[in-house]
Design a protein around this motif. Sequence first.
Motif, PDB file in Angstrom:
ATOM      1  N   ARG A 109      46.821  42.619  35.632  1.00 47.15           N
ATOM      2  CA  ARG A 109      47.313  41.337  35.113  1.00 47.15           C
ATOM      3  C   ARG A 109      48.158  40.620  36.161  1.00 47.15           C
ATOM      4  NH1 ARG A 109      48.280  44.172  30.121  1.00 47.15           N
ATOM      5  NH2 ARG A 109      46.407  43.955  28.862  1.00 47.15           N
ATOM      6  N   THR A 141      49.694  51.152  32.938  1.00 43.36           N
ATOM      7  CA  THR A 141      50.104  50.906  34.324  1.00 43.36           C
ATOM      8  C   THR A 141      49.012  50.152  35.082  1.00 43.36           C
ATOM      9  OG1 THR A 141      51.258  53.012  34.178  1.00 43.36           O
ATOM     10  CG2 THR A 141      51.038  52.068  36.351  1.00 43.36           C
ATOM     11  N   ALA A 159      46.592  48.388  33.801  1.00 42.16           N
ATOM     12  CA  ALA A 159      46.428  47.039  33.216  1.00 42.16           C
ATOM     13  C   ALA A 159      47.529  46.100  33.708  1.00 42.16           C
ATOM     14  CB  ALA A 159      46.453  47.142  31.688  1.00 42.16           C
ATOM     15  N   ALA A 160      48.766  46.613  33.832  1.00 42.31           N
ATOM     16  CA  ALA A 160      49.878  45.784  34.304  1.00 42.31           C
ATOM     17  C   ALA A 160      49.625  45.303  35.737  1.00 42.31           C
ATOM     18  CB  ALA A 160      51.177  46.576  34.235  1.00 42.31           C
ATOM     19  N   ILE A 161      49.090  46.191  36.573  1.00 43.47           N
ATOM     20  CA  ILE A 161      48.807  45.804  37.969  1.00 43.47           C
ATOM     21  C   ILE A 161      47.696  44.752  37.999  1.00 43.47           C
ATOM     22  CG2 ILE A 161      48.017  46.629  40.232  1.00 43.47           C
ATOM     23  CD1 ILE A 161      49.224  49.384  39.479  1.00 43.47           C
TER      24      ILE A 161
END
Lengths: 208, 171
Positions: A182, A176, A178-180
Amino acid sequence: MGFLDIHTHSIRSSGTDSPLRMAAHARRLGIEIGLCDGPRGDGAGDVACHGTELRPSGSRELKRELMKRNPGFILVRAGSEALNRAAVGDKRVGALVDLGRNRTDAAISPVVARKAAETGVAVEVNLGLLASSRGFSRIRLIRGIKQTLELKRKFGFTIIAATGAQSHLDLRGWDTAAAILRALGFDDAEVDEALRDGPRAVAEGGQG
Amino acid sequence: MRKGMKPSMRPRKRYVAFRVYCDDRIEKEEFIRSLWGEATAFFGEERAAELNLWVMDYHPETGTGFLVCRHDRLEVVRGALGLVGRIGGRRAGIGVLGVSGTVKSLKRKFLNKVEKFKEEKGKIDFEGDAFNLVRSHGEFIDAVPERDELKARLKEQNRRFIGLTRKDIGW
Protein backbone atom coordinates in the motif's frame (compact mmCIF):
# COMPACT_ATOMS: atom_id res chain seq x y z
CA MET A 1 -7.15 -17.72 2.74
CA GLY A 2 -4.12 -15.47 3.20
CA PHE A 3 -0.76 -14.71 1.73
CA LEU A 4 0.87 -17.45 -0.36
CA ASP A 5 4.58 -16.69 -0.73
CA ILE A 6 5.62 -18.81 -3.71
CA HIS A 7 9.22 -17.61 -3.95
CA THR A 8 11.09 -19.16 -1.01
CA HIS A 9 14.09 -21.48 -0.71
CA SER A 10 15.09 -24.09 1.83
CA ILE A 11 18.47 -25.72 2.52
CA ARG A 12 17.72 -28.05 -0.41
CA SER A 13 18.44 -25.21 -2.87
CA SER A 14 20.03 -21.89 -1.85
CA GLY A 15 18.42 -21.41 1.59
CA THR A 16 19.69 -21.96 5.13
CA ASP A 17 16.65 -23.53 6.87
CA SER A 18 15.02 -26.92 6.54
CA PRO A 19 11.69 -27.10 4.65
CA LEU A 20 9.89 -27.92 7.92
CA ARG A 21 11.42 -24.90 9.69
CA MET A 22 10.32 -22.61 6.84
CA ALA A 23 6.80 -24.07 6.89
CA ALA A 24 6.50 -23.90 10.70
CA HIS A 25 7.64 -20.26 10.81
CA ALA A 26 5.26 -19.40 7.96
CA ARG A 27 2.39 -20.95 9.95
CA ARG A 28 3.26 -18.72 12.92
CA LEU A 29 3.07 -15.69 10.64
CA GLY A 30 -0.30 -16.91 9.33
CA ILE A 31 0.90 -17.44 5.76
CA GLU A 32 1.56 -20.34 3.39
CA ILE A 33 4.71 -20.89 1.37
CA GLY A 34 5.76 -22.56 -1.84
CA LEU A 35 9.35 -23.78 -1.90
CA CYS A 36 11.35 -23.31 -5.11
CA ASP A 37 13.85 -26.09 -4.49
CA GLY A 38 13.51 -27.73 -7.90
CA PRO A 39 13.89 -31.54 -8.20
CA ARG A 40 15.55 -31.74 -4.73
CA GLY A 41 12.44 -30.21 -3.18
CA ASP A 42 10.20 -33.15 -4.01
CA GLY A 43 8.80 -34.85 -0.96
CA ALA A 44 9.21 -31.99 1.52
CA GLY A 45 5.95 -31.92 3.42
CA ASP A 46 4.02 -29.16 5.14
CA VAL A 47 4.23 -26.60 2.33
CA ALA A 48 1.40 -25.48 0.05
CA CYS A 49 3.23 -26.12 -3.22
CA HIS A 50 6.59 -26.79 -4.81
CA GLY A 51 8.27 -25.17 -7.76
CA THR A 52 11.53 -24.44 -9.50
CA GLU A 53 13.42 -21.20 -9.92
CA LEU A 54 15.47 -21.03 -13.11
CA ARG A 55 18.39 -18.60 -13.27
CA PRO A 56 19.45 -18.66 -16.93
CA SER A 57 22.05 -16.23 -18.26
CA GLY A 58 20.21 -15.72 -21.56
CA SER A 59 17.20 -16.71 -23.62
CA ARG A 60 18.98 -19.74 -25.21
CA GLU A 61 19.85 -21.16 -21.81
CA LEU A 62 16.27 -20.55 -20.68
CA LYS A 63 14.96 -22.67 -23.57
CA ARG A 64 17.39 -25.46 -22.64
CA GLU A 65 16.37 -25.25 -18.96
CA LEU A 66 12.67 -25.41 -19.84
CA MET A 67 13.26 -28.70 -21.71
CA LYS A 68 14.47 -30.36 -18.46
CA ARG A 69 12.25 -31.83 -15.73
CA ASN A 70 11.13 -28.91 -13.59
CA PRO A 71 8.69 -30.02 -10.90
CA GLY A 72 5.79 -27.73 -9.96
CA PHE A 73 5.48 -24.13 -11.05
CA ILE A 74 8.39 -22.39 -12.78
CA LEU A 75 9.82 -19.01 -11.81
CA VAL A 76 12.47 -17.35 -14.00
CA ARG A 77 14.98 -14.86 -12.63
CA ALA A 78 14.85 -11.65 -14.69
CA GLY A 79 17.88 -10.47 -16.62
CA SER A 80 18.41 -8.87 -20.02
CA GLU A 81 15.50 -7.57 -22.09
CA ALA A 82 15.83 -10.58 -24.45
CA LEU A 83 15.67 -13.02 -21.52
CA ASN A 84 12.65 -11.25 -19.99
CA ARG A 85 10.82 -11.33 -23.34
CA ALA A 86 11.57 -15.03 -23.79
CA ALA A 87 10.42 -15.82 -20.23
CA VAL A 88 7.06 -14.03 -20.43
CA GLY A 89 6.51 -15.39 -23.95
CA ASP A 90 6.50 -19.00 -22.72
CA LYS A 91 3.31 -20.24 -21.07
CA ARG A 92 5.21 -22.88 -19.06
CA VAL A 93 6.68 -20.02 -16.99
CA GLY A 94 4.63 -18.99 -13.96
CA ALA A 95 6.31 -15.71 -13.12
CA LEU A 96 9.26 -13.47 -13.89
CA VAL A 97 11.02 -12.84 -10.57
CA ASP A 98 13.90 -10.94 -8.91
CA LEU A 99 13.61 -7.78 -11.02
CA GLY A 100 16.38 -5.43 -9.94
CA ARG A 101 18.69 -8.09 -8.48
CA ASN A 102 22.36 -8.00 -9.57
CA ARG A 103 21.97 -4.49 -11.01
CA THR A 104 19.48 -5.65 -13.65
CA ASP A 105 16.59 -3.40 -14.62
CA ALA A 106 14.13 -3.02 -11.73
CA ALA A 107 11.18 -2.46 -14.09
CA ILE A 108 9.91 -4.40 -17.08
CA SER A 109 9.62 -2.78 -20.50
CA PRO A 110 6.24 -2.05 -22.16
CA VAL A 111 6.92 -4.87 -24.65
CA VAL A 112 7.44 -7.40 -21.83
CA ALA A 113 4.33 -6.02 -20.07
CA ARG A 114 2.15 -6.52 -23.16
CA LYS A 115 3.49 -10.04 -23.70
CA ALA A 116 2.93 -10.95 -20.02
CA ALA A 117 -0.70 -9.79 -20.30
CA GLU A 118 -1.18 -11.98 -23.43
CA THR A 119 0.40 -15.15 -22.04
CA GLY A 120 -0.74 -14.81 -18.41
CA VAL A 121 2.82 -14.93 -17.01
CA ALA A 122 2.98 -12.97 -13.73
CA VAL A 123 5.62 -10.42 -12.73
CA GLU A 124 6.98 -10.44 -9.17
CA VAL A 125 7.55 -7.60 -6.73
CA ASN A 126 10.30 -8.86 -4.43
CA LEU A 127 9.71 -7.58 -0.89
CA GLY A 128 12.85 -9.30 0.44
CA LEU A 129 15.02 -7.44 -2.04
CA LEU A 130 13.38 -4.19 -0.95
CA ALA A 131 14.05 -4.95 2.73
CA SER A 132 17.69 -5.87 2.14
CA SER A 133 18.53 -2.88 -0.07
CA ARG A 134 19.70 0.53 1.09
CA GLY A 135 20.13 4.03 -0.32
CA PHE A 136 20.21 4.43 -4.08
CA SER A 137 19.65 0.74 -4.84
CA ARG A 138 16.39 0.88 -2.83
CA ILE A 139 15.33 4.05 -4.67
CA ARG A 140 16.00 2.23 -7.97
CA LEU A 141 13.87 -0.71 -6.80
CA ILE A 142 10.97 1.52 -5.66
CA ARG A 143 11.06 3.39 -8.98
CA GLY A 144 11.02 0.05 -10.84
CA ILE A 145 8.05 -1.26 -8.81
CA LYS A 146 6.07 1.94 -9.43
CA GLN A 147 6.81 1.76 -13.19
CA THR A 148 5.75 -1.91 -13.25
CA LEU A 149 2.52 -1.03 -11.39
CA GLU A 150 1.74 1.69 -13.98
CA LEU A 151 2.29 -0.84 -16.79
CA LYS A 152 0.06 -3.36 -15.01
CA ARG A 153 -2.76 -0.79 -14.91
CA LYS A 154 -2.27 -0.15 -18.63
CA PHE A 155 -1.86 -3.72 -19.93
CA GLY A 156 -3.55 -5.82 -17.23
CA PHE A 157 -0.92 -8.48 -16.45
CA THR A 158 -0.69 -9.99 -12.95
CA ILE A 159 1.71 -8.72 -10.30
CA ILE A 160 2.55 -11.12 -7.47
CA ALA A 161 4.42 -10.21 -4.29
CA ALA A 162 6.93 -12.58 -2.71
CA THR A 163 9.92 -12.39 -0.40
CA GLY A 164 12.46 -14.59 -2.20
CA ALA A 165 13.15 -15.85 1.33
CA GLN A 166 16.30 -17.89 1.90
CA SER A 167 15.57 -18.32 5.59
CA HIS A 168 12.72 -17.84 8.06
CA LEU A 169 14.12 -14.37 8.83
CA ASP A 170 13.04 -13.17 5.38
CA LEU A 171 9.39 -14.28 5.61
CA ARG A 172 6.70 -11.62 6.17
CA GLY A 173 3.08 -11.86 7.31
CA TRP A 174 0.03 -10.71 5.32
CA ASP A 175 -0.44 -7.41 7.21
CA THR A 176 3.21 -6.46 6.92
CA ALA A 177 3.43 -7.32 3.22
CA ALA A 178 0.12 -5.52 2.54
CA ALA A 179 1.33 -2.41 4.41
CA ILE A 180 4.48 -2.26 2.26
CA LEU A 181 2.51 -2.72 -0.97
CA ARG A 182 0.00 0.00 0.00
CA ALA A 183 2.88 2.36 0.76
CA LEU A 184 4.15 1.63 -2.77
CA GLY A 185 0.81 2.69 -4.28
CA PHE A 186 -1.12 -0.60 -4.60
CA ASP A 187 -4.88 -0.34 -3.97
CA ASP A 188 -6.82 -2.97 -1.95
CA ALA A 189 -7.79 -5.10 -4.99
CA GLU A 190 -4.19 -5.05 -6.28
CA VAL A 191 -2.90 -6.09 -2.83
CA ASP A 192 -5.33 -9.05 -2.74
CA GLU A 193 -4.24 -10.11 -6.22
CA ALA A 194 -0.52 -9.72 -5.43
CA LEU A 195 -0.61 -11.65 -2.16
CA ARG A 196 -3.38 -14.21 -2.60
CA ASP A 197 -5.03 -14.70 -6.00
CA GLY A 198 -1.98 -14.20 -8.24
CA PRO A 199 0.36 -16.61 -6.40
CA ARG A 200 -2.40 -19.24 -6.20
CA ALA A 201 -2.96 -19.01 -9.95
CA VAL A 202 0.79 -19.46 -10.58
CA ALA A 203 0.95 -22.44 -8.18
CA GLU A 204 -2.13 -24.09 -9.73
CA GLY A 205 -0.80 -23.49 -13.25
CA GLY A 206 2.35 -25.41 -12.32
CA GLN A 207 0.39 -28.37 -11.05
CA GLY A 208 -1.68 -28.64 -14.21
CA MET B 1 -8.76 21.17 41.37
CA ARG B 2 -7.62 20.36 37.85
CA LYS B 3 -9.21 17.28 36.39
CA GLY B 4 -7.49 14.87 33.96
CA MET B 5 -8.48 14.62 30.35
CA LYS B 6 -11.66 12.66 29.64
CA PRO B 7 -10.92 9.18 28.21
CA SER B 8 -12.94 10.05 25.10
CA MET B 9 -10.72 13.06 24.42
CA ARG B 10 -7.38 11.31 24.75
CA PRO B 11 -5.57 10.51 21.49
CA ARG B 12 -6.26 6.91 20.49
CA LYS B 13 -3.31 4.51 20.50
CA ARG B 14 -2.46 1.03 19.33
CA TYR B 15 -0.07 -1.30 21.11
CA VAL B 16 1.87 -3.66 18.85
CA ALA B 17 3.52 -6.82 20.20
CA PHE B 18 6.49 -7.93 18.11
CA ARG B 19 9.30 -10.47 18.06
CA VAL B 20 12.75 -9.89 16.58
CA TYR B 21 14.10 -13.01 14.86
CA CYS B 22 17.89 -13.07 14.60
CA ASP B 23 20.77 -15.50 15.14
CA ASP B 24 22.31 -13.09 17.67
CA ARG B 25 21.04 -11.24 20.71
CA ILE B 26 19.69 -7.84 19.67
CA GLU B 27 19.82 -5.01 22.19
CA LYS B 28 16.99 -2.48 22.55
CA GLU B 29 19.04 0.45 21.23
CA GLU B 30 20.01 -1.48 18.07
CA PHE B 31 16.38 -2.40 17.44
CA ILE B 32 15.13 1.17 17.95
CA ARG B 33 17.83 2.57 15.66
CA SER B 34 16.90 0.10 12.87
CA LEU B 35 13.16 0.71 13.20
CA TRP B 36 13.51 4.50 13.10
CA GLY B 37 16.03 4.14 10.27
CA GLU B 38 13.47 2.24 8.16
CA ALA B 39 10.58 4.54 9.13
CA THR B 40 12.47 7.69 8.16
CA ALA B 41 14.20 6.21 5.08
CA PHE B 42 11.08 4.71 3.50
CA PHE B 43 8.26 6.98 4.68
CA GLY B 44 10.23 10.21 5.20
CA GLU B 45 10.88 12.25 8.31
CA GLU B 46 7.61 14.16 8.03
CA ARG B 47 5.46 10.98 8.07
CA ALA B 48 7.66 9.29 10.66
CA ALA B 49 7.14 12.26 12.98
CA GLU B 50 3.37 11.66 12.90
CA LEU B 51 3.64 8.07 14.13
CA ASN B 52 4.07 8.89 17.85
CA LEU B 53 6.11 5.70 17.87
CA TRP B 54 7.58 4.58 21.18
CA VAL B 55 9.14 1.22 22.04
CA MET B 56 7.70 0.67 25.52
CA ASP B 57 9.14 -2.70 26.43
CA TYR B 58 11.77 -5.02 24.97
CA HIS B 59 13.45 -8.19 26.24
CA PRO B 60 16.72 -8.95 24.43
CA GLU B 61 16.84 -12.52 25.76
CA THR B 62 13.66 -13.48 23.84
CA GLY B 63 13.59 -10.65 21.26
CA THR B 64 10.01 -9.80 22.20
CA GLY B 65 8.50 -6.48 23.18
CA PHE B 66 5.79 -4.01 22.38
CA LEU B 67 5.54 -0.51 21.05
CA VAL B 68 2.85 2.15 20.96
CA CYS B 69 1.79 4.31 18.03
CA ARG B 70 -1.11 6.47 16.82
CA HIS B 71 -4.05 4.24 15.96
CA ASP B 72 -4.45 5.76 12.48
CA ARG B 73 -0.75 5.21 11.63
CA LEU B 74 -0.66 1.49 12.42
CA GLU B 75 -0.24 0.59 8.74
CA VAL B 76 2.91 2.72 8.43
CA VAL B 77 4.38 1.13 11.57
CA ARG B 78 3.65 -2.36 10.20
CA GLY B 79 5.36 -1.37 6.94
CA ALA B 80 8.43 -0.06 8.79
CA LEU B 81 8.64 -3.26 10.88
CA GLY B 82 8.38 -5.35 7.71
CA LEU B 83 11.20 -3.47 6.02
CA VAL B 84 13.73 -4.20 8.77
CA GLY B 85 15.94 -6.86 7.19
CA ARG B 86 19.14 -6.14 9.11
CA ILE B 87 19.84 -4.97 12.63
CA GLY B 88 23.35 -3.79 13.47
CA GLY B 89 24.63 -5.40 10.27
CA ARG B 90 23.14 -8.79 11.15
CA ARG B 91 20.36 -10.46 9.20
CA ALA B 92 17.07 -10.19 11.09
CA GLY B 93 13.32 -10.21 10.65
CA ILE B 94 10.51 -8.81 12.76
CA GLY B 95 7.19 -10.57 13.21
CA VAL B 96 4.11 -8.78 14.50
CA LEU B 97 2.60 -11.01 17.19
CA GLY B 98 -0.57 -8.96 17.59
CA VAL B 99 -2.17 -5.55 18.01
CA SER B 100 -4.36 -4.32 20.84
CA GLY B 101 -5.90 -1.16 22.26
CA THR B 102 -4.63 -1.75 25.80
CA VAL B 103 -1.36 -2.98 27.29
CA LYS B 104 -3.20 -5.39 29.57
CA SER B 105 -4.91 -7.32 26.78
CA LEU B 106 -1.80 -7.18 24.58
CA LYS B 107 0.28 -8.87 27.28
CA ARG B 108 -2.43 -11.39 28.04
CA LYS B 109 -3.05 -12.39 24.43
CA PHE B 110 0.36 -12.23 22.77
CA LEU B 111 3.26 -11.94 25.18
CA ASN B 112 2.49 -14.59 27.78
CA LYS B 113 3.54 -17.69 25.85
CA VAL B 114 6.91 -16.73 24.40
CA GLU B 115 9.46 -19.55 24.32
CA LYS B 116 12.90 -18.75 25.69
CA PHE B 117 16.12 -19.93 24.07
CA LYS B 118 17.65 -23.03 25.64
CA GLU B 119 21.29 -23.94 25.14
CA GLU B 120 21.81 -27.34 23.49
CA LYS B 121 24.89 -29.48 22.95
CA GLY B 122 25.58 -32.50 20.82
CA LYS B 123 25.83 -33.67 17.23
CA ILE B 124 22.90 -34.36 14.94
CA ASP B 125 22.38 -35.58 11.41
CA PHE B 126 20.02 -34.02 8.90
CA GLU B 127 19.72 -35.34 5.33
CA GLY B 128 23.24 -36.79 5.40
CA ASP B 129 24.94 -33.69 6.86
CA ALA B 130 26.39 -33.41 10.37
CA PHE B 131 25.47 -30.42 12.55
CA ASN B 132 26.51 -29.21 16.02
CA LEU B 133 23.55 -28.15 18.15
CA VAL B 134 23.58 -24.61 19.53
CA ARG B 135 20.15 -23.75 20.93
CA SER B 136 16.47 -24.59 20.83
CA HIS B 137 13.28 -22.64 21.38
CA GLY B 138 9.99 -24.48 21.31
CA GLU B 139 9.86 -26.70 18.23
CA PHE B 140 12.82 -24.92 16.60
CA ILE B 141 16.49 -25.97 16.65
CA ASP B 142 19.48 -23.85 15.59
CA ALA B 143 22.66 -25.67 14.60
CA VAL B 144 26.07 -25.08 12.99
CA PRO B 145 26.90 -27.24 9.96
CA GLU B 146 30.16 -29.12 9.54
CA ARG B 147 30.14 -29.11 5.72
CA ASP B 148 32.18 -26.22 4.25
CA GLU B 149 29.65 -25.48 1.50
CA LEU B 150 26.91 -24.83 4.07
CA LYS B 151 29.29 -22.74 6.21
CA ALA B 152 30.06 -20.59 3.15
CA ARG B 153 26.34 -20.22 2.42
CA LEU B 154 25.70 -19.01 5.97
CA LYS B 155 28.55 -16.50 5.70
CA GLU B 156 27.25 -15.23 2.36
CA GLN B 157 23.80 -14.69 3.85
CA ASN B 158 25.17 -13.08 7.00
CA ARG B 159 23.82 -15.81 9.26
CA ARG B 160 25.34 -18.06 11.95
CA PHE B 161 22.95 -21.00 12.22
CA ILE B 162 21.02 -23.43 10.05
CA GLY B 163 17.38 -23.52 11.15
CA LEU B 164 15.83 -26.95 11.79
CA THR B 165 12.87 -28.32 13.74
CA ARG B 166 12.64 -31.12 16.32
CA LYS B 167 10.77 -33.19 13.72
CA ASP B 168 13.72 -32.87 11.29
CA ILE B 169 16.06 -34.68 13.67
CA GLY B 170 13.53 -37.09 15.10
CA TRP B 171 13.28 -35.56 18.60
